[in-house]
Write a protein that holds these residues in place. Sequence first.
Motif, PDB file in Angstrom:
ATOM      1  N   ASP A 117      37.953  37.050  32.097  1.00 40.78           N
ATOM      2  CA  ASP A 117      39.282  37.681  32.125  1.00 40.78           C
ATOM      3  C   ASP A 117      39.130  39.192  31.971  1.00 40.78           C
ATOM      4  O   ASP A 117      39.571  39.788  30.976  1.00 40.78           O
ATOM      5  CB  ASP A 117      40.145  37.115  30.978  1.00 40.78           C
ATOM      6  CG  ASP A 117      40.346  35.611  31.115  1.00 40.78           C
ATOM      7  OD1 ASP A 117      40.243  35.105  32.252  1.00 40.78           O
ATOM      8  OD2 ASP A 117      40.593  34.942  30.096  1.00 40.78           O
ATOM      9  N   LEU A 118      38.538  39.800  32.955  1.00 41.14           N
ATOM     10  CA  LEU A 118      38.104  41.192  32.839  1.00 41.14           C
ATOM     11  C   LEU A 118      39.274  42.175  32.654  1.00 41.14           C
ATOM     12  O   LEU A 118      39.200  43.091  31.829  1.00 41.14           O
ATOM     13  CB  LEU A 118      37.294  41.554  34.094  1.00 41.14           C
ATOM     14  CG  LEU A 118      36.262  42.646  33.977  1.00 41.14           C
ATOM     15  CD1 LEU A 118      35.312  42.434  32.827  1.00 41.14           C
ATOM     16  CD2 LEU A 118      35.460  42.742  35.258  1.00 41.14           C
ATOM     17  N   ILE A 119      40.321  41.970  33.427  1.00 39.36           N
ATOM     18  CA  ILE A 119      41.453  42.904  33.348  1.00 39.36           C
ATOM     19  C   ILE A 119      42.143  42.776  31.976  1.00 39.36           C
ATOM     20  O   ILE A 119      42.450  43.782  31.319  1.00 39.36           O
ATOM     21  CB  ILE A 119      42.452  42.657  34.499  1.00 39.36           C
ATOM     22  CG1 ILE A 119      41.772  42.845  35.860  1.00 39.36           C
ATOM     23  CG2 ILE A 119      43.681  43.547  34.362  1.00 39.36           C
ATOM     24  CD1 ILE A 119      41.394  44.268  36.227  1.00 39.36           C
ATOM     25  N   ASP A 120      42.343  41.538  31.550  1.00 43.05           N
ATOM     26  CA  ASP A 120      42.929  41.295  30.221  1.00 43.05           C
ATOM     27  C   ASP A 120      42.092  41.947  29.130  1.00 43.05           C
ATOM     28  O   ASP A 120      42.609  42.581  28.214  1.00 43.05           O
ATOM     29  CB  ASP A 120      42.948  39.779  29.932  1.00 43.05           C
ATOM     30  CG  ASP A 120      44.309  39.192  30.288  1.00 43.05           C
ATOM     31  OD1 ASP A 120      45.144  39.963  30.775  1.00 43.05           O
ATOM     32  OD2 ASP A 120      44.492  37.976  30.076  1.00 43.05           O
ATOM     33  N   ILE A 121      40.789  41.766  29.244  1.00 39.34           N
ATOM     34  CA  ILE A 121      39.871  42.309  28.235  1.00 39.34           C
ATOM     35  C   ILE A 121      39.971  43.833  28.208  1.00 39.34           C
ATOM     36  O   ILE A 121      40.066  44.446  27.139  1.00 39.34           O
ATOM     37  CB  ILE A 121      38.417  41.835  28.515  1.00 39.34           C
ATOM     38  CG1 ILE A 121      38.310  40.326  28.247  1.00 39.34           C
ATOM     39  CG2 ILE A 121      37.412  42.610  27.667  1.00 39.34           C
ATOM     40  CD1 ILE A 121      37.006  39.686  28.713  1.00 39.34           C
ATOM     41  N   ALA A 122      39.995  44.435  29.404  1.00 34.45           N
ATOM     42  CA  ALA A 122      40.092  45.897  29.467  1.00 34.45           C
ATOM     43  C   ALA A 122      41.390  46.369  28.828  1.00 34.45           C
ATOM     44  O   ALA A 122      41.420  47.342  28.065  1.00 34.45           O
ATOM     45  CB  ALA A 122      40.015  46.359  30.922  1.00 34.45           C
ATOM     46  N   LYS A 123      42.469  45.648  29.126  1.00 29.86           N
ATOM     47  CA  LYS A 123      43.782  46.050  28.636  1.00 29.86           C
ATOM     48  C   LYS A 123      43.871  45.898  27.114  1.00 29.86           C
ATOM     49  O   LYS A 123      44.297  46.807  26.402  1.00 29.86           O
ATOM     50  CB  LYS A 123      44.842  45.176  29.316  1.00 29.86           C
ATOM     51  CG  LYS A 123      46.214  45.781  29.315  1.00 29.86           C
ATOM     52  CD  LYS A 123      47.103  44.971  30.237  1.00 29.86           C
ATOM     53  CE  LYS A 123      48.521  45.483  30.239  1.00 29.86           C
ATOM     54  NZ  LYS A 123      49.365  44.713  31.143  1.00 29.86           N
TER      55      LYS A 123
END
Lengths: 206, 377
Positions: A117-123
């Motif tokens: 969940d790369l985008i979630d993690i970044a956010k």
Amino acid sequence: MKCDHYEARFAGVGGQGVILAGKILAYGMVSFEDCKAIETPTYTAQVRGGATKVDVVIDKYHIEYPRSEWLDFFLCLHQKSFNIYFKELKDDAIVVVDPNLTPNIPDNIPQKLVLVDLIDIAKQEMGKTLYAAVIAVGMFTGLTKIIKESNIQKAVLDNAPKGTEINNLKAVKLGIELGKKAFACKEKVVRLTLEDAKMLNNEDQA
Amino acid sequence: MKKSVRFYSGAELVAKAAIDAGCRFFGGYPITPSSEIAEYMSHELPKVGGTYIQMEDEIAAMGSIIGASLAGVKSLTATSGPGFSLKQENIGYAYMAEVPCVICNVMRGGPSTGLPTALAQADIMQAKWGTHGDHPVIALTPAYLEEVYELTIKAFNFSEIYRMPVMLLLDEVIAHLSTAIDLPDKEMLVIKNRRKPSVPPEKYFPYDTAYGDVPPMANFFEGYRYHVTGLSHDKTGFPTTDPELVQADQERQIRKVKSNINNIIDYEYYQMKDAEIIIFAYGSTARGARVAVDNARKLGIKVGMMRFRVIWPLPEAEILKHCSKAKAIIIPEMNMGQLSDVIERYAADRTKILRINHVGGVPIHPSYILNVIKEAI
């Protein structure tokens, strides 16, 4: 072996920073690993939202073909890009996708598949989705060991805009840990969530 | 230890080489995939005392470099397919008025806006026949980043030596590709400058053929009488309809390139010694073809490649020789056969021509070319 021929592709949509990810990797390979590397981007006429990718080709010697020929690594942050650029993969390639943005992937991908969940993690962990690309470069490092952890960190720092160095370093380190976790997992399909990232970030701070 | 490496893109190298060749004026209008050239020029030209101007459109941009060059300043514009179309009228003016300048066209898919961000080699013919009337043409097609630098300098030199516009044809892959390269020492560069008049201003004629096919060129605003027109003109630069003068002027302009063809043609042979099948290629397409040649050689197939670093003028004698000897000629192009059509005329049924024409914006994969090589046996 050092500088063996290797081909990586980072794909997504315009604005996610995947081209920068490729640039950082190629820069790191040439500047700190003493390899040859090319970075070759593809994007669309849309400033944001068009299918985008960057190929990075690494070798000991001169690189003739100016795009990837057979991929060893494919990371994708959007369905649109996956549909176009999921091709010419080696059987033992590593495939990394964000399942929230790339929900439709073929069954039985023969390669090792990392769902993160790369985008979630970044956010959530970095405060901004734009750190996804640097986390992705870190994941590449942890998963493939093609570039030394310290060298990718230097490459990130050399390419980070002034004032963002600390956050970018944090992002690449988080990516490296996520990549290492996926690497250590022997299953063919690996699932990494925001919880995993939180845990790794906490360990790092402890 | 960090190596002292410098990453360059193809676009950046056009700008860098132009400045190293002495270019001090850029007039442009942004268009993908060439905009990075304008971007680098806008940063770098002011640092060396040069001038960068973004004009209102491509037509004006071409006009601006003609004006700058007439004032004695080496000039560059950069564009892509649709912008190249717009520039054609003024390119014709530059041929007629014999104004040295370099037009870099980073080719993309067409016609019209086509594929703005994708690879194509769609303007091979536009570079030759884009403007109306007869005129000489020099067009260079680099395939490697080192070559982008080298051939950009060469483009400026040709334009200065022959007093004419010169086309530098990149394709999208070459413009956007980035890698670390070593640049030659600036002291080692051969830089040519236009021949200046040796007579006092009152004795000067801007198109005086007494000095050979390339008349010396005075700078504007330095006291020399100099009339510039797109009309056919005599040695004073003023219009004429005298059939003999017009005929002689056209013949001289064509002759500037034709009689110097051996100094201009530029090609590279790869694995040609015993080659029975020959690939003719240029630009980034040649790199995929070279990989295919290597792979075919591993299979024992006698295949070689002739790569054109200068696409116009073509090395006619060498092409004719290969057309009469080769078992087959393969021509991979990112267009519908712009070079193939020409080569077919040379071949005149003496050998078979296999065309590979991809226009989808994606480079031709070496495995595809290899399959065609196998078909050719």
